[in-house]
Structure formats: C-alpha cells, structure tokens
Scaffold this motif. Structure first.
Motif, short mmCIF file in Angstrom:
data_model
loop_
_atom_site.label_atom_id
_atom_site.label_comp_id
_atom_site.label_asym_id
_atom_site.label_seq_id
_atom_site.Cartn_x
_atom_site.Cartn_y
_atom_site.Cartn_z
N ARG A 54 0.80 -1.05 -0.06
CA ARG A 54 -0.05 -0.18 0.00
C ARG A 54 0.94 1.40 0.08
NH1 ARG A 54 -3.30 -1.93 5.16
NH2 ARG A 54 -2.63 -4.06 4.20
N THR A 55 0.30 2.29 -0.36
CA THR A 55 0.86 3.66 -0.31
C THR A 55 -0.10 4.60 -0.30
OG1 THR A 55 2.47 5.09 -1.75
CG2 THR A 55 0.86 4.11 -2.93
N TYR A 56 0.38 5.68 0.16
CA TYR A 56 -0.44 6.85 0.65
C TYR A 56 0.09 8.21 0.10
CZ TYR A 56 -2.51 3.51 4.15
OH TYR A 56 -2.98 2.61 4.82
N ALA A 57 -0.93 9.16 0.09
CA ALA A 57 -0.29 10.45 -0.19
C ALA A 57 0.18 11.02 1.07
CB ALA A 57 -1.69 11.36 -0.68
N ASP A 58 1.03 12.08 1.05
CA ASP A 58 1.83 12.69 2.47
C ASP A 58 0.64 13.41 3.06
OD1 ASP A 58 4.77 13.47 0.74
OD2 ASP A 58 4.12 11.79 1.51
N SER A 59 -0.32 13.82 2.48
CA SER A 59 -1.44 14.62 3.35
C SER A 59 -2.52 13.62 4.25
CB SER A 59 -2.16 15.54 2.39
OG SER A 59 -2.85 14.60 1.16
N GLU A 85 -9.93 20.19 5.04
CA GLU A 85 -9.44 20.08 3.66
C GLU A 85 -9.65 18.63 3.27
OE1 GLU A 85 -7.81 21.22 6.36
OE2 GLU A 85 -5.71 20.67 6.34
N ASP A 86 -9.84 17.66 4.06
CA ASP A 86 -10.24 16.28 3.35
C ASP A 86 -11.65 16.39 2.94
OD1 ASP A 86 -9.01 14.87 6.43
OD2 ASP A 86 -7.90 15.15 4.57
N SER A 87 -12.61 17.39 2.84
CA SER A 87 -13.81 17.38 2.22
C SER A 87 -13.81 17.31 0.64
CB SER A 87 -14.36 18.61 2.52
OG SER A 87 -14.88 18.62 3.89
N ALA A 88 -14.27 16.08 0.16
CA ALA A 88 -14.17 16.02 -1.19
C ALA A 88 -15.03 14.90 -1.69
CB ALA A 88 -12.79 15.76 -1.64
N MET A 89 -15.46 14.81 -3.02
CA MET A 89 -16.08 13.48 -3.42
C MET A 89 -14.82 12.36 -3.49
SD MET A 89 -18.89 12.25 -4.64
CE MET A 89 -19.82 13.44 -5.51
#
Length: 118
Positions: A54-59, A85-89
């Motif tokens: 697995r890999t993740y975005a730094d944010s 800032e996590d709000s999104a589709m």
C-alpha cells in the motif's frame, strides 16, 4: 468490465472519523481511493495491491488506512482525524497497475461525498 460501488461517505466534524467502502464486481489487482474537491484536480489518496502493498499521499499518512478483503472484492478507507481540507468527492478506482496516478486505473466508481460539518 469491473463495476465499483462506493459507500460510507457523509458529513463529519473536524477530528472525526469515517469509513468508506468500495465493492468490486470481480477480481482487481490494484485498487485505490482518489478525491476531488470543487475546482481542484482529482488526486490519489491511497492505493493497495492484491498482495497488500500500500501507499499513501503525504497529506493523509498516519491518519488514513487503506485495506481490502480479497474474498469479498471489497476495499476500505478508514479516515481518522479528519480535517476540513479532506472534504471532497471520494472515488474508488481499480486497475492492473499500482500507484497513485489516476492514469493507472481503468475502472472508476461514481463517488461518495465526504463533507466537513464543522
């Protein structure tokens, strides 16, 4: 053709948690979560290969956890310590290559909305 269906989005206060699910209609090698906020590019959040890499975005590192249940063809995203800032589709994606680039994925879900209610 693989169909993907996301669920689990909703409205949550900053600091809260949500768990997203993505059910696939068949086998997928790699699966990933992307998100897109209004006026912004779609960005990779986390990806997981069939074997568990697995890999993740730094944010989102240290706050989000991606997992999958291969027997159920289902992927999850546990989101903790949510920020405005996590709000999104949030979109589920699947394909034959592993990583956070959106061009790696052939199949996409319709999306599930995550909204900050603070």
């Amino acid at each position: 053709q693989v169909q993907l269906v996301e669920s689990g989005g909703g409205s949550v206060q900053a600091g809260g948690s949500l768990r997203l699910s993505c059910a696939a209609s068949g086998y997928t090698y790699s699966m990933a979560w992307f998100r897109q906020a209004p006026g912004k590019e779609r960005e990779g959040v986390a990806a997981i290969a069939f074997g568990g890499g697995r890999t993740y975005a730094d944010s989102v590192k240290d706050r989000f956890t991606i997992s999958r249940d291969n027997a159920k063809n289902t992927m999850y995203l546990q989101m903790n310590s949510l920020k405005p800032e996590d709000s999104a589709m949030y979109y589920c994606a699947a394909g034959s290559y592993y990583g956070l680039g959106k061009n790696l994925y052939n199949y996409w879900g319709q999306g599930t909305q995550v909204t900050d209610s603070s």
